[in-house]
Design a protein around this motif. Sequence first.
Motif, PDB file in Angstrom:
ATOM      1  N   ASP A  82      36.879  36.928  41.922  1.00  9.62           N
ATOM      2  CA  ASP A  82      36.912  37.254  40.496  1.00  9.62           C
ATOM      3  C   ASP A  82      36.062  38.455  40.119  1.00  9.62           C
ATOM      4  O   ASP A  82      35.772  38.662  38.945  1.00  9.62           O
ATOM      5  N   LEU A  83      35.643  39.232  41.123  1.00  4.06           N
ATOM      6  CA  LEU A  83      34.933  40.472  40.788  1.00  4.06           C
ATOM      7  C   LEU A  83      35.911  41.596  40.461  1.00  4.06           C
ATOM      8  O   LEU A  83      35.511  42.647  39.947  1.00  4.06           O
ATOM      9  N   ASN A  84      37.189  41.393  40.767  1.00  2.85           N
ATOM     10  CA  ASN A  84      38.202  42.427  40.517  1.00  2.85           C
ATOM     11  C   ASN A  84      38.190  42.868  39.056  1.00  2.85           C
ATOM     12  O   ASN A  84      38.015  42.048  38.162  1.00  2.85           O
ATOM     13  N   HIS A  85      38.423  44.165  38.856  1.00  2.49           N
ATOM     14  CA  HIS A  85      38.702  44.627  37.504  1.00  2.49           C
ATOM     15  C   HIS A  85      40.141  44.182  37.213  1.00  2.49           C
ATOM     16  O   HIS A  85      41.089  44.719  37.804  1.00  2.49           O
ATOM     17  N   GLN A 407      34.623  53.921  39.804  1.00  4.88           N
ATOM     18  CA  GLN A 407      35.361  53.163  38.792  1.00  4.88           C
ATOM     19  C   GLN A 407      36.481  54.005  38.187  1.00  4.88           C
ATOM     20  O   GLN A 407      36.280  55.177  37.872  1.00  4.88           O
TER      21      GLN A 407
ATOM     22  N   MET B 212      29.294  44.716  33.231  1.00  4.29           N
ATOM     23  CA  MET B 212      30.727  44.417  33.385  1.00  4.29           C
ATOM     24  C   MET B 212      31.434  45.397  34.324  1.00  4.29           C
ATOM     25  O   MET B 212      32.470  45.064  34.901  1.00  4.29           O
ATOM     26  N   THR B 213      30.884  46.610  34.496  1.00  4.74           N
ATOM     27  CA  THR B 213      31.479  47.508  35.492  1.00  4.74           C
ATOM     28  C   THR B 213      31.305  46.908  36.890  1.00  4.74           C
ATOM     29  O   THR B 213      32.131  47.116  37.765  1.00  4.74           O
ATOM     30  N   GLN B 214      30.239  46.130  37.074  1.00  7.00           N
ATOM     31  CA  GLN B 214      29.945  45.581  38.395  1.00  7.00           C
ATOM     32  C   GLN B 214      30.493  44.167  38.561  1.00  7.00           C
ATOM     33  O   GLN B 214      30.822  43.740  39.662  1.00  7.00           O
ATOM     34  N   ASP B 215      30.536  43.412  37.485  1.00  2.00           N
ATOM     35  CA  ASP B 215      31.038  42.043  37.522  1.00  2.00           C
ATOM     36  C   ASP B 215      31.721  41.764  36.194  1.00  2.00           C
ATOM     37  O   ASP B 215      31.072  41.389  35.210  1.00  2.00           O
ATOM     38  N   PRO B 216      33.045  41.957  36.161  1.00  2.00           N
ATOM     39  CA  PRO B 216      33.768  41.902  34.879  1.00  2.00           C
ATOM     40  C   PRO B 216      33.711  40.540  34.195  1.00  2.00           C
ATOM     41  O   PRO B 216      34.034  40.437  33.017  1.00  2.00           O
ATOM     42  N   ARG B 217      33.271  39.508  34.926  1.00  2.00           N
ATOM     43  CA  ARG B 217      33.163  38.192  34.282  1.00  2.00           C
ATOM     44  C   ARG B 217      32.005  38.127  33.300  1.00  2.00           C
ATOM     45  O   ARG B 217      31.990  37.289  32.398  1.00  2.00           O
TER      46      ARG B 217
END
Lengths: 465, 465
Positions: A82-85, A407, B212-217
């Motif tokens: 779940d780290l995916n953008h 990014q 959020m750039t590193q961990d979008p959750r």
Amino acid sequence: MIWDEEYDVVVVGSGFAGLAAAIEAKQAGASVIVLEKMRIPGGNSAISGGLVAVAGSPLQQREGIEDSPELLFADMLTAGMDLNHPELARLVAEQSPEILQWTQAFLGVKYSENLNYLGGHSVARTYVTANGTGSGIIQPMLAKCRELEIPVQMKTLLCALLKDENGRVEGVELCCDYLFPNKDSGRLQRVRARRGVVLACGGFGRDVEFRMTQDPRLNEKIETTNQLGATADALVVALQAGATPVHLSWIQMGPWASSDEKGWGVGSMFTMLAGFPYGIMVDAKTGKRFVNEGSDRRLRTDAMLTKDRIPVAIVDSEGVKNATTLENCLKRGVVKAFDSIEGLADFNQIPLTALKETLERYHLSLEHGRDAEFGKPLAADLKPIEHPPFYSIRLLPKVHHCMGGVQINSRAQVIGIADHQPIAGLYAAGEITGGVHGASRLGSTAIVDCLVFGRIAGRSAAADS
Amino acid sequence: MIWDEEYDVVVVGSGFAGLAAAIEAKQAGASVIVLEKMRIPGGNSAISGGLVAVAGSPLQQREGIEDSPELLFADMLTAGMDLNHPELARLVAEQSPEILQWTQAFLGVKYSENLNYLGGHSVARTYVTANGTGSGIIQPMLAKCRELEIPVQMKTLLCALLKDENGRVEGVELCCDYLFPNKDSGRLQRVRARRGVVLACGGFGRDVEFRMTQDPRLNEKIETTNQLGATADALVVALQAGATPVHLSWIQMGPWASSDEKGWGVGSMFTMLAGFPYGIMVDAKTGKRFVNEGSDRRLRTDAMLTKDRIPVAIVDSEGVKNATTLENCLKRGVVKAFDSIEGLADFNQIPLTALKETLERYHLSLEHGRDAEFGKPLAADLKPIEHPPFYSIRLLPKVHHCMGGVQINSRAQVIGIADHQPIAGLYAAGEITGGVHGASRLGSTAIVDCLVFGRIAGRSAAADS
């Protein structure tokens, strides 16, 4: 600024992403050049396995397999922890059928008629090129570049991104006639990019110093499937220009590589298309399985690197029907063939009784349609491993893919670190980007990723002004 | 360059790392200034739990606990999934006894007489300040700065690192009279650093866009223990100056935080010093335990965030002897007290029969000296949870610590991304750096990290020329 040359779009890198970007940009009416630091084009793409995940394909229809982009997207997020953008991963999943269509109809790529099951996917959905390597796509792409009169210039290293007074990337500083890896070779050149620069420079899996900053375990003793040019030069240039680094410490090892050859070799495809889907992997020390052979690469690799295991994959004559490299594997001694399990156990120094028990348990799982022990997905066409010859391959995880990079957004614009806004005039696609795959990339999604975002980057850059 | 002021060493950040650097640099004969962007000094350090891991301490000797820097180092690498830069982690472990000594003898810090067991550590080795917060160390450090006549200047934002023609950092561009978070406030100033700049600006746990750039959750709905100033500004400035980013996507959540209050609050320390070591954590939906309460923060958090669990920690009157915040927790309703397990189950909507079974199984484990189910280390002083009042705290993981940051070496020099060499004149320490803790930081190692590398950075910068 005095420019040596001018193009609308300058593409750096000549793999899947770079050539896709160049082709799209040219078709959109832009003048384009492709720059490549090595002496031959194609990078890792050309030596890859040519595996293409397609969610909803004619081969799946033939086999009666139900699939959807939603399911592939969910698989990518599971592997990616779940780290995916999510907006990027979704694009890859959604456009995978279009990518198949584009490579077949527009590029003339030929695929094998076999559909393959790869670890971490919910269903069999992987096409493989007819020649079993990425060159089966790269060569048609290079032919298309010739047809479209897109120059592909070798031995040209990206040294810097040049910005105008407003911070817009307006061109590149290059080292031409560069003789990799000699940093003193070549001569400086400046090329203007009137509409945009596309970075499609791949990953840094072969760059020991750089990868060790992110994962100190990956020292020079750790092997890699990557070609010599898979270094961090261009990534560093992008970061120096203010790009946001994403997920750099997630570096994937390929669990299917052979310990009896260097690099990607011929064994990787054998394990991927035969050993793992139709066979089992055991620890030679114990004769026991220790992980779901159909799990994602991170889980398999972590299990293989635990407690000095000696991983060996075992499969029989029924399980090698998709194994395009079998002949070469046997010729090079990477795969060994045996008339009996006894012979296989003896050669690999696996305790025979334990191995037989393991096979019995596995065969019971097949009967019950469920691998209670490790949760391997058991496809309907799986058969007991009992038909000689039996084949074994000794395995060694090797550095394979960099999930991290710069990014981008869904237009393939590179996002700046200072304000989280696009850096004007700068695009990126493929392994140099981060975010699509999160913590771990699913097998056969890299080519789709590269082609989807390469095409988007090319179109975005061509439309820029 | 015209400078508004000049010092030998300019320290940015006024937490543990920054003040340690300033004190050491000043003692080494350098003129020093400390700059802080907020209106009060201390950052996250001042509101932290004041927990200090010491490998080989008088309190351990008193309790007959054997420990060593080697063991702490091994624990750090296990929690860090071996991503730690080993030479940095080793320094933290080795210097932990010296840090205890330095804070006590030199700064006059007072510690509680209790020794604490924190998750992921092999043994009980954690000191806590007498007042149970980091201010118990920050206040003596600020007093020492006054004594040494080190100015600590508030409301001063770092805007850029200024380099000379050789690429050496020679000073900083600042925004003085800055009113956080108003980017339009303040006025520009340039301060020269004749010997070096030390970045000790903390993590970015409160910076939603950046994290959020590193961990979008980790979107704006996710709570954090961090103070408002825990943003990525200074990290971005360092990366723009060519620092190497390390492990940015490893962002730690604190598994001990309360869902009944904002931020770090009073509940975190209760869970850390009582709920987890002396109690159990159950899922209110099932009444069952689901993870080793003594595992590292990553493992606990991952388990708590699985499958919509509602985590509640439970402990009894025997287990709260070290819980310095109990009174405040009760006053604020963060911890609830009950005369019976029935009352506790009723309030928390936990199925009573299941909870009683869980307690029975846990008590059996205590008898056997081994938690077969989850592997919680069972200290000799653990007792059955059967003495009223019973206490419960509802838990919610909150963003707590950024493992990632800029790469440093064992001299606290910031490493450049282009050549993997130190950036001349630039040092960093504490949470703004990456590599010490790898994938997950062990509780009570942050203060040691900050003080060890803060001191090294101060000494290195003062000796620079």
